[in-house]
Design a protein around this motif. Structure first.
Motif, short mmCIF file in Angstrom:
data_model
loop_
_atom_site.label_atom_id
_atom_site.label_comp_id
_atom_site.label_asym_id
_atom_site.label_seq_id
_atom_site.Cartn_x
_atom_site.Cartn_y
_atom_site.Cartn_z
N VAL A 1 4.70 1.11 0.84
CA VAL A 1 5.54 2.07 0.11
C VAL A 1 5.35 3.40 0.82
CG1 VAL A 1 6.04 3.12 -2.12
CG2 VAL A 1 5.13 0.78 -2.02
N VAL A 2 6.33 3.77 1.64
CA VAL A 2 6.15 4.86 2.59
C VAL A 2 6.65 6.20 2.06
CG1 VAL A 2 6.69 5.67 4.92
CG2 VAL A 2 6.32 3.23 4.50
N HIS A 3 5.87 7.24 2.31
CA HIS A 3 6.24 8.62 2.00
C HIS A 3 6.18 9.41 3.29
CE1 HIS A 3 5.92 8.44 -2.50
NE2 HIS A 3 5.29 7.31 -2.15
N LEU A 4 7.28 10.12 3.59
CA LEU A 4 7.36 10.96 4.79
C LEU A 4 7.15 12.41 4.40
CD1 LEU A 4 10.55 9.51 6.52
CD2 LEU A 4 8.22 8.67 6.65
N PHE A 5 6.43 13.15 5.24
CA PHE A 5 6.19 14.57 5.00
C PHE A 5 6.55 15.32 6.26
CE2 PHE A 5 3.24 18.27 4.31
CZ PHE A 5 3.75 18.68 3.09
N GLU B 1 -1.27 24.05 0.76
CA GLU B 1 -1.96 23.21 -0.21
C GLU B 1 -1.04 22.74 -1.33
OE1 GLU B 1 -6.04 24.17 -1.39
OE2 GLU B 1 -5.88 25.97 -0.15
N VAL B 2 -0.10 23.57 -1.73
CA VAL B 2 0.77 23.21 -2.86
C VAL B 2 1.73 22.09 -2.50
CG1 VAL B 2 2.51 24.04 -4.46
CG2 VAL B 2 0.58 25.51 -3.88
N SER B 3 2.53 22.30 -1.44
CA SER B 3 3.52 21.27 -1.08
C SER B 3 2.84 19.99 -0.64
CB SER B 3 4.46 21.78 0.02
OG SER B 3 3.76 22.09 1.21
N ALA B 4 1.75 20.10 0.11
CA ALA B 4 1.02 18.92 0.55
C ALA B 4 0.39 18.20 -0.64
CB ALA B 4 -0.05 19.30 1.57
N GLY B 5 -0.21 18.97 -1.52
CA GLY B 5 -0.86 18.37 -2.69
C GLY B 5 0.12 17.66 -3.60
N ASN B 6 1.28 18.26 -3.82
CA ASN B 6 2.29 17.64 -4.69
C ASN B 6 2.82 16.35 -4.08
OD1 ASN B 6 2.06 19.72 -6.55
ND2 ASN B 6 3.81 20.87 -5.76
N ALA B 7 3.05 16.36 -2.79
CA ALA B 7 3.58 15.17 -2.12
C ALA B 7 2.56 14.04 -2.15
CB ALA B 7 3.98 15.51 -0.69
N LEU B 8 1.29 14.35 -1.89
CA LEU B 8 0.25 13.33 -1.91
C LEU B 8 0.04 12.78 -3.32
CD1 LEU B 8 -2.27 14.97 0.54
CD2 LEU B 8 -1.19 12.74 0.86
N ALA B 9 0.17 13.63 -4.31
CA ALA B 9 0.03 13.18 -5.70
C ALA B 9 1.11 12.18 -6.05
CB ALA B 9 0.08 14.38 -6.65
N ALA B 10 2.32 12.42 -5.56
CA ALA B 10 3.42 11.49 -5.80
C ALA B 10 3.15 10.16 -5.10
CB ALA B 10 4.73 12.09 -5.30
N ALA C 1 0.83 -1.21 0.00
CA ALA C 1 0.00 0.00 0.00
C ALA C 1 0.86 1.26 0.00
CB ALA C 1 -0.91 0.02 1.23
N GLY C 2 0.39 2.28 -0.71
CA GLY C 2 1.03 3.58 -0.61
C GLY C 2 0.64 4.21 0.71
N ALA C 3 1.62 4.61 1.51
CA ALA C 3 1.35 5.15 2.85
C ALA C 3 2.03 6.50 3.01
CB ALA C 3 1.84 4.18 3.92
N PHE C 4 1.33 7.43 3.63
CA PHE C 4 1.81 8.81 3.79
C PHE C 4 1.75 9.16 5.27
CE2 PHE C 4 1.87 13.38 3.33
CZ PHE C 4 2.57 13.60 2.14
N VAL C 5 2.88 9.63 5.81
CA VAL C 5 2.96 9.95 7.23
C VAL C 5 3.43 11.39 7.40
CG1 VAL C 5 3.93 9.31 9.48
CG2 VAL C 5 3.57 7.54 7.72
N THR C 6 2.59 12.23 8.01
CA THR C 6 3.03 13.60 8.29
C THR C 6 3.79 13.61 9.62
OG1 THR C 6 1.08 14.34 9.55
CG2 THR C 6 0.94 14.43 7.14
N GLY C 7 4.77 14.49 9.72
CA GLY C 7 5.62 14.51 10.91
C GLY C 7 6.45 13.25 11.00
#
Length: 253
Positions: free
Chosen positions: A31-35, A61-70, A6-12
């Motif tokens: 598949v982890v993405h860190l923000f 919105e821009v940086s968050a949106g781009n990261a989530l899109a990736a 799964a694509g996973a996104f973690v803020t902080g």
């Protein structure tokens, strides 16, 4: 929800609770993405666990949106969002010198509450367009509140209000996103041994630990990650808020 693939996104995700969650997800094949706002911290953790680091702000919105899109293009799509980013600025409503500046209150609300909502809404858009998995599931969101939402102490008006808002988001968000197969749950941690607490003197740490009925110690971030894993994997838990605090109930001061 199956974590593996799964694509996973973690803020902080560069430190503390977020880092523990990111490590747990990576160990289970996501598949982890860190923000994170801290580039060095995010890249360090990402390099150690084979994740992708993104630098940005949860209220942008821009940086968050781009990261989530990736993230949505990785694995089997964006399936998991865990919101751990937040701040804890303290301040009394009526201090000795002056009232609490409105900008201080706004900052905490903006980062903790609005930031959580921003990431949730942007992630939900991607999740809603993903292919259905078993049981019509498309995604799961786990937000981080705090016991301060229930037991806010003196000087925590802004922090408690922000975390209380996150608690209140769980049910209406879960109800609204149910038609897309997206679940929403929240963890309200107590006193955990995060980098911030590591900076406190040992005597202070022991004093804080003594307030916790059982076990009388500070929480381990891995224990937080374990609860997040449970909320991701158990498909029948939805719209729930779980206190993770060793039965502590914070005193006024």
């Amino acid at each position: 929800m199956i974590i593996e693939g799964a694509g996973a996104f973690v803020t902080g995700g560069g430190s503390g609770l977020g880092e523990a969650v990111a490590r747990m997800l990576a160990a289970r094949g996501a598949v982890v993405h860190l923000f994170d706002r801290n580039r060095d911290a995010a890249e360090k953790v990402a390099g150690e666990i084979g994740a992708t680091a993104h630098v940005g702000d949860v209220v942008d919105e821009v940086s968050a949106g781009n990261a989530l899109a990736a993230a949505a293009k990785s694995g089997n799509g964006l399936r998991i969002l865990v919101n751990c980013a937040g701040i804890g600025t303290a301040g009394r409503i009526l201090g000795r010198e002056a009232v609490l500046p409105l900008t201080d209150f706004e900052k905490v609300i903006r980062v903790n509450l609005i930031g959580t909502f921003n990431m949730m809404r942007l992630a939900a858009e991607h999740m809603s367009k993903a292919d259905e998995l078993a049981d019509h599931a498309r995604g799961v969101i786990v937000n981080t509140a705090s016991v301060a939402a229930f037991d806010g102490q003196v000087g925590q008006a802004a922090y408690a209000a922000s975390k209380g808002g996150i608690v209140s988001l769980a049910l209406p968000a879960a109800r609204e996103l149910a038609r897309f197969g997206i679940r929403v749950n929240t963890v309200a941690p107590g006193i955990f041994l995060t980098p911030l607490l590591h900076t406190l003197p040992e005597e202070v740490q022991k004093s804080l630990a003594a307030q916790i009925p059982y076990p009388s110690r500070l929480g381990d971030p891995q224990e937080f990650a374990d609860v997040v894993r449970f909320l991701i994997e158990n498909q029948y838990i939805n719209g729930e808020v779980i206190r993770l605090d060793g039965a502590v109930r914070m005193q006024p001061r």
